[in-house]
Design an enzyme around this catalytic site. Sequence first.
Site, PDB file in Angstrom:
ATOM      1  N   GLY A 505       3.296  -6.886  -2.990  1.00 24.75           N
ATOM      2  CA  GLY A 505       1.922  -6.573  -3.337  1.00 24.75           C
ATOM      3  C   GLY A 505       0.968  -7.067  -2.281  1.00 24.75           C
ATOM      4  O   GLY A 505       1.382  -7.545  -1.211  1.00 24.75           O
ATOM      5  N   PHE A 507      -0.713  -9.652  -2.254  1.00 22.33           N
ATOM      6  CA  PHE A 507      -0.557 -11.098  -2.102  1.00 22.33           C
ATOM      7  C   PHE A 507       0.645 -11.443  -1.237  1.00 22.33           C
ATOM      8  O   PHE A 507       0.707 -12.508  -0.634  1.00 22.33           O
ATOM      9  CB  PHE A 507      -0.340 -11.731  -3.483  1.00 22.33           C
ATOM     10  CG  PHE A 507       0.834 -11.108  -4.181  1.00 22.33           C
ATOM     11  CD1 PHE A 507       0.658  -9.983  -4.968  1.00 22.33           C
ATOM     12  CD2 PHE A 507       2.103 -11.597  -4.004  1.00 22.33           C
ATOM     13  CE1 PHE A 507       1.747  -9.379  -5.569  1.00 22.33           C
ATOM     14  CE2 PHE A 507       3.191 -10.989  -4.603  1.00 22.33           C
ATOM     15  CZ  PHE A 507       3.006  -9.876  -5.382  1.00 22.33           C
ATOM     16  N   ASP A 620      -7.587  -5.235 -13.651  1.00 22.79           N
ATOM     17  CA  ASP A 620      -6.564  -4.445 -12.945  1.00 22.79           C
ATOM     18  C   ASP A 620      -5.439  -4.042 -13.903  1.00 22.79           C
ATOM     19  O   ASP A 620      -4.260  -4.172 -13.588  1.00 22.79           O
ATOM     20  CB  ASP A 620      -6.001  -5.237 -11.767  1.00 22.79           C
ATOM     21  CG  ASP A 620      -5.381  -4.324 -10.701  1.00 22.79           C
ATOM     22  OD1 ASP A 620      -5.683  -3.108 -10.721  1.00 22.79           O
ATOM     23  OD2 ASP A 620      -4.611  -4.816  -9.877  1.00 22.79           O
TER      24      ASP A 620
END
Length: 807
Positions: A505, A507, A620
């Site tokens: 992702g 991150f 989200d």
Amino acid sequence: MKAFVALSICLVLFSCNALVSNALDTVTTNQSIRDGESLLSAGGTFELGFFSKGDPPKRYLGIWYKKIHMTIVWVANKAVPLADTSGNLTVTSGGSLILFDGNGSGIWSVNLPIPVLNPVAQLLDSGNLVVRDADGSDSNRTLWQSFDYPTDTFLAGMKLGWNRTSGFDRHLTSWKSIDDPSPGNFTYQLDRNGYPQFLLKQGSDIKYRSGPWNGLRWSGSPNLKPNPYYSFGFVLNEEEMYYHYELLNRSVISRMLLMPNGILQRSVWIDRTHDWTPYLTRPTDQCDNYASCGAHGSCKVDASPMCRCLKGFVPQFSQEWDILDWSNGCVRRNPLDCKKDIFVLYSSLKLPDTRTSRFNESMNLQECKVVCMKNCSCTAYSNLDIRNGGSGCLMWFGELIDIREFSDSGQEIYVRMAASESALLPSHQKKHEPVMGLAVSFGSVFLILVLLTICVLQCKKKNMELPEGDNPEDQEEDLELPLFDLSTIAIATNYFSTDNKVGEGGFGPVYKGVLMGGQEIAVKRLSMTSRQGLHEFKNEVRYVSKLQHRNLVKLLGCCIQEENLLIYEFMPNRSLDSFLFDPTRREQLDWSARFNIINGIARGILYLHQDSRLRIIHRDIKASNVLLDYEMNPKISDFGLAKSFTGNETQANTNRVVGTYGYMSPEYALDGVFSMKSDAFSYGVLVLETVSGKRNRGFHHPDHRQNLLGHAWRLFTEGRSVQLLDEVVKNSCSTSEALRSIHIGLLCVQRCPDDRPSMSAVVMMLGSDIELPHPKEPGFFNERNLLEESISQSQPNEITMTGLSGR
């Protein structure tokens, strides 16, 4: 003379047929058992032949008790009935057992694993239909048997469970109704996750759990004791795990039946009354209903109320307990502190759900305690086998679910508690308290050193930005989470091997790992170059550590030693989008599973908005951020973009619009305004995606340029909403549930936030039949024209569109 020869031939043929229908227990190559003929076991106990069920009647091949009128114990063609009496069962020279219809088409068959010269099918007096090679070197060797494919009845000599080498599973499946042998909604199956236990399920929902085997019986059946009529036991070795029973008195007729209504019943036949007499039924009472008192709750059927928290725990939501809603269970009165913790003995219980447990047959109880104490994630331990004073080790990781109290014959379990709960210790344990006090002192020194280390590390990272809206004084809250050593996580993930990588992702990557105690974990590793990932990391630590709900992913701890890592419970079925939008895997999501997901996500968001310690906006909600556990139950993940409100705040503005195309509400994408109604919009999109199996973003239809929201709106206004349903669930779903879900989804994606329902209203609408208001036009129903044009003309907010993969 010709007449005499013809008569002789007829007599011979009649004699052959009479042998099949009246005397034989065996059928050989190229023989047939036609409708009206049968096989009879050698002792006359069981008969195989054709029978009728239903209206209009359909014909099935099955096995029943000969002397008990039409008590069916096994059905061959349960899913493909015959329309008439033209069926015949044949053993072919190639070694197959085939059931043909009147057109010569095979509607059910058995293919042997190896070719044989002279295959024969034989009905044994146990009720088992076997196929073997009559001319082989081992003529008694079974090549196929009906006992490996049970229907709704468990007979003596059967194995109910798994072959661990081949993965072959033997379980019970109910009939659809008493007149329809086709597979019903209920199954009774040995679950292999953690230490084995039987689960009675309706679809994917657990209705009853047997508890683990304790050497004598199932933990949830203390009244299951040795008797003079049959013996029973559980086998667990490298090759197999299964439950079985054997008759000690051949005159006794006993069976276990999974009935169409989901009741599991063991009964015996009484000749005097000419009836089956039940002597063991599951579930028996309300306390047998799975997780009726929630996590850390204990059920006692003769108490009022029947649910209470284990000592040392308190109701998570006391107002719900006041109205006898125990589903959200209990939480600890005092938080754990790992090295300082104690273990408190609880007795006379049905042991908790073992799907997240680990076990070791060679350890003793003291060794079990030592291992559990060292692992901060270990929440309880017990003996695996209660015979001869106890042996083996069974450890639980995570919440303790589905506990009930018995008056006697229950089991003992040691539950991890905070040192401040030492008053719960029995007197024989309190003599060790001075030692515990010394340990606490050392622990305090150790904690101070850890905090100093953290301060040093945070000083080194002084250039890190705080998430938007954070205050420096909030940082103390970030430490309310167990800390893991980097070396521990590195070993667990095979040093962050690419083979262990399960996602990626904004991150950074996500890895699967296994801790020393055997617990599976998911590790989110912050990318060294990710600025957005740093915000996510701090948000997850700040928020998720404070959240406890069955529909939210559980954060187990973090690591800030050289690297920033987040450690979660592992979700074996990955994310919802990996099923929902995959052409082959989406078939595993039947309507029951999808409706359960729709409800679970709603309850999770409601908890964030209303019932959690902080009022949280997720920002989200999307299919890739919904993870699925072993039972396909949904858990919301990824709180990196979340924001908390205090007091009476209901909305806020931001200069950094972050989220995912296709799920963002108009007011958030265009003006940076977010609120609980923004999450409601995202939820509505997700509902429509779950029902249809189509993505909102990128949706194309040959008749118009609208996205999925616009397509659903068009079908709704034209009274054709049923056409939105995914093809793979159309034939199995509840149409009323599906249409109601679509209606609610459209209410959630209305353009104006004030028109959208709150999540509390959504949960109520999903669980009731109240009349729903007519939805107005959805926002961004023509995404490719409206959204992109509007964003280009809006004020210069920072638009950051992320598409993070599932964990």
